[in-house]
Design a protein around this motif. Structure first.
Motif, PDB file in Angstrom:
ATOM      1  N   PHE A  68       0.804  -1.219   0.000  1.00 41.44           N
ATOM      2  CA  PHE A  68       0.000   0.000   0.000  1.00 41.44           C
ATOM      3  C   PHE A  68       0.841   1.275   0.000  1.00 41.44           C
ATOM      4  N   ALA A  69       1.800   1.384   0.908  1.00 44.33           N
ATOM      5  CA  ALA A  69       2.602   2.606   0.998  1.00 44.33           C
ATOM      6  C   ALA A  69       3.463   2.831  -0.261  1.00 44.33           C
ATOM      7  N   PRO A  70       4.158   1.804  -0.779  1.00 40.81           N
ATOM      8  CA  PRO A  70       4.915   2.047  -2.013  1.00 40.81           C
ATOM      9  C   PRO A  70       4.033   2.472  -3.190  1.00 40.81           C
ATOM     10  N   THR A  71       2.842   1.927  -3.261  1.00 42.60           N
ATOM     11  CA  THR A  71       1.920   2.328  -4.326  1.00 42.60           C
ATOM     12  C   THR A  71       1.529   3.791  -4.173  1.00 42.60           C
ATOM     13  N   ALA A  72       1.270   4.219  -2.945  1.00 46.32           N
ATOM     14  CA  ALA A  72       0.935   5.629  -2.692  1.00 46.32           C
ATOM     15  C   ALA A  72       2.105   6.536  -3.056  1.00 46.32           C
ATOM     16  N   ILE A  73       3.321   6.091  -2.782  1.00 50.97           N
ATOM     17  CA  ILE A  73       4.498   6.892  -3.119  1.00 50.97           C
ATOM     18  C   ILE A  73       4.613   7.059  -4.635  1.00 50.97           C
ATOM     19  N   VAL A  74       4.440   5.974  -5.362  1.00 51.37           N
ATOM     20  CA  VAL A  74       4.529   6.041  -6.832  1.00 51.37           C
ATOM     21  C   VAL A  74       3.444   6.964  -7.388  1.00 51.37           C
ATOM     22  N   LEU A  75       2.235   6.818  -6.908  1.00 53.73           N
ATOM     23  CA  LEU A  75       1.148   7.674  -7.397  1.00 53.73           C
ATOM     24  C   LEU A  75       1.377   9.133  -7.037  1.00 53.73           C
ATOM     25  N   ALA A  76       1.911   9.402  -5.834  1.00 54.70           N
ATOM     26  CA  ALA A  76       2.178  10.775  -5.421  1.00 54.70           C
ATOM     27  C   ALA A  76       3.286  11.397  -6.275  1.00 54.70           C
ATOM     28  N   ARG A  77       4.263  10.605  -6.664  1.00 50.46           N
ATOM     29  CA  ARG A  77       5.330  11.119  -7.543  1.00 50.46           C
ATOM     30  C   ARG A  77       4.791  11.417  -8.930  1.00 50.46           C
ATOM     31  N   MET A  78       3.789  10.659  -9.350  1.00 50.60           N
ATOM     32  CA  MET A  78       3.182  10.909 -10.658  1.00 50.60           C
ATOM     33  C   MET A  78       2.310  12.162 -10.642  1.00 50.60           C
ATOM     34  N   GLU A  79       1.888  12.593  -9.470  1.00 48.21           N
ATOM     35  CA  GLU A  79       0.999  13.752  -9.324  1.00 48.21           C
ATOM     36  C   GLU A  79       1.708  14.813  -8.466  1.00 48.21           C
TER      37      GLU A  79
ATOM     38  N   THR B 238       1.364  17.731  -7.490  1.00 44.72           N
ATOM     39  CA  THR B 238       0.554  18.877  -7.057  1.00 44.72           C
ATOM     40  C   THR B 238       0.057  18.584  -5.648  1.00 44.72           C
ATOM     41  N   ARG B 239      -0.846  19.395  -5.172  1.00 45.85           N
ATOM     42  CA  ARG B 239      -1.397  19.163  -3.841  1.00 45.85           C
ATOM     43  C   ARG B 239      -2.083  17.803  -3.753  1.00 45.85           C
ATOM     44  N   TRP B 240      -2.550  17.293  -4.880  1.00 47.32           N
ATOM     45  CA  TRP B 240      -3.237  16.001  -4.873  1.00 47.32           C
ATOM     46  C   TRP B 240      -2.271  14.858  -4.575  1.00 47.32           C
ATOM     47  N   GLY B 241      -0.998  15.052  -4.860  1.00 48.25           N
ATOM     48  CA  GLY B 241       0.011  14.073  -4.467  1.00 48.25           C
ATOM     49  C   GLY B 241       0.106  13.966  -2.951  1.00 48.25           C
ATOM     50  N   SER B 242       0.000  15.108  -2.277  1.00 47.73           N
ATOM     51  CA  SER B 242      -0.017  15.095  -0.806  1.00 47.73           C
ATOM     52  C   SER B 242      -1.269  14.396  -0.289  1.00 47.73           C
ATOM     53  N   LEU B 243      -2.386  14.599  -0.983  1.00 51.65           N
ATOM     54  CA  LEU B 243      -3.620  13.923  -0.582  1.00 51.65           C
ATOM     55  C   LEU B 243      -3.488  12.408  -0.753  1.00 51.65           C
ATOM     56  N   ILE B 244      -2.849  11.981  -1.834  1.00 50.28           N
ATOM     57  CA  ILE B 244      -2.642  10.546  -2.055  1.00 50.28           C
ATOM     58  C   ILE B 244      -1.823   9.958  -0.917  1.00 50.28           C
ATOM     59  N   LEU B 245      -0.748  10.652  -0.521  1.00 47.77           N
ATOM     60  CA  LEU B 245       0.066  10.169   0.596  1.00 47.77           C
ATOM     61  C   LEU B 245      -0.738  10.162   1.897  1.00 47.77           C
ATOM     62  N   GLY B 246      -1.571  11.178   2.092  1.00 45.08           N
ATOM     63  CA  GLY B 246      -2.390  11.245   3.305  1.00 45.08           C
ATOM     64  C   GLY B 246      -3.398  10.119   3.398  1.00 45.08           C
ATOM     65  N   VAL B 247      -4.064   9.843   2.299  1.00 45.14           N
ATOM     66  CA  VAL B 247      -5.042   8.748   2.297  1.00 45.14           C
ATOM     67  C   VAL B 247      -4.334   7.407   2.475  1.00 45.14           C
ATOM     68  N   GLY B 248      -3.189   7.256   1.825  1.00 45.91           N
ATOM     69  CA  GLY B 248      -2.414   6.032   2.000  1.00 45.91           C
ATOM     70  C   GLY B 248      -1.995   5.824   3.447  1.00 45.91           C
ATOM     71  N   ALA B 249      -1.570   6.903   4.092  1.00 47.41           N
ATOM     72  CA  ALA B 249      -1.174   6.802   5.499  1.00 47.41           C
ATOM     73  C   ALA B 249      -2.380   6.570   6.407  1.00 47.41           C
ATOM     74  N   LEU B 250      -3.560   7.025   6.004  1.00 47.76           N
ATOM     75  CA  LEU B 250      -4.767   6.772   6.810  1.00 47.76           C
ATOM     76  C   LEU B 250      -5.256   5.325   6.687  1.00 47.76           C
ATOM     77  N   VAL B 251      -5.031   4.715   5.563  1.00 47.68           N
ATOM     78  CA  VAL B 251      -5.498   3.341   5.350  1.00 47.68           C
ATOM     79  C   VAL B 251      -4.603   2.333   6.072  1.00 47.68           C
ATOM     80  N   LEU B 252      -3.312   2.631   6.196  1.00 47.59           N
ATOM     81  CA  LEU B 252      -2.396   1.681   6.829  1.00 47.59           C
ATOM     82  C   LEU B 252      -2.785   1.284   8.256  1.00 47.59           C
ATOM     83  N   PRO B 253      -3.186   2.224   9.134  1.00 46.35           N
ATOM     84  CA  PRO B 253      -3.608   1.784  10.466  1.00 46.35           C
ATOM     85  C   PRO B 253      -4.812   0.840  10.427  1.00 46.35           C
ATOM     86  N   VAL B 254      -5.705   1.051   9.480  1.00 50.76           N
ATOM     87  CA  VAL B 254      -6.863   0.159   9.352  1.00 50.76           C
ATOM     88  C   VAL B 254      -6.400  -1.244   8.965  1.00 50.76           C
ATOM     89  N   LEU B 255      -5.457  -1.321   8.038  1.00 51.40           N
ATOM     90  CA  LEU B 255      -4.933  -2.623   7.634  1.00 51.40           C
ATOM     91  C   LEU B 255      -4.218  -3.322   8.790  1.00 51.40           C
TER      92      LEU B 255
END
Length: 121
Positions: free
Chosen positions: A78-89, A91-108
């Motif tokens: 999950f985290a490496p995928t979020a990193i790759v997607l954030a690097r592809m974006e 903009t501020r949406w890259g930060s959102l991708i990292l934030g959502v990725g970090a929010l999902v990890l505790p649930v997992l």
């Protein structure tokens, strides 16, 4: 599966999620520090997954091993995928991708704890 490593992973992920979501609100793209922090979180998750895999070969296996292994694969990817997607974006949406990725990890991690706490009868 329950222990200080799980707690450290959850706390680190929630702190980073708050940071990334704040950066999103401030209209900031992910910085090099943000990406490195995500890599550090990925390393922590990797250690957690390795410990969980070692635990699979012990005497107390989870009741539903297939589901547990599926969650392990999802958690480690999950985290490496979020990193790759954030690097592809970059903009501020890259930060959102990292934030959502970090929010999902505790649930997992919590779900892994739930599955691991039900031993095979």
């Amino acid at each position: 599966m329950n222990g200080p490593l799980s707690v450290a992973t959850i706390v680190a992920a929630l702190i980073l999620a708050a940071w990334y979501l704040l950066r999103t609100a401030l209209d900031r793209a992910p910085s090099r520090f943000d990406l490195l922090a995500s890599v550090a979180l990925s390393a922590l998750v990797t250690v957690l997954v390795v410990v969980a895999v070692i635990g699979l070969f012990g005497s107390s296996r989870p009741h539903d091993t297939a589901t547990f292994v599926g969650y392990l694969f999802t958690t480690i990817a999950f985290a490496p995928t979020a990193i790759v997607l954030a690097r592809m974006e970059p903009t501020r949406w890259g930060s959102l991708i990292l934030g959502v990725g970090a929010l999902v990890l505790p649930v997992l991690v919590l779900r892994l704890q739930q599955i691991a706490s039900v031993p095979l009868a």
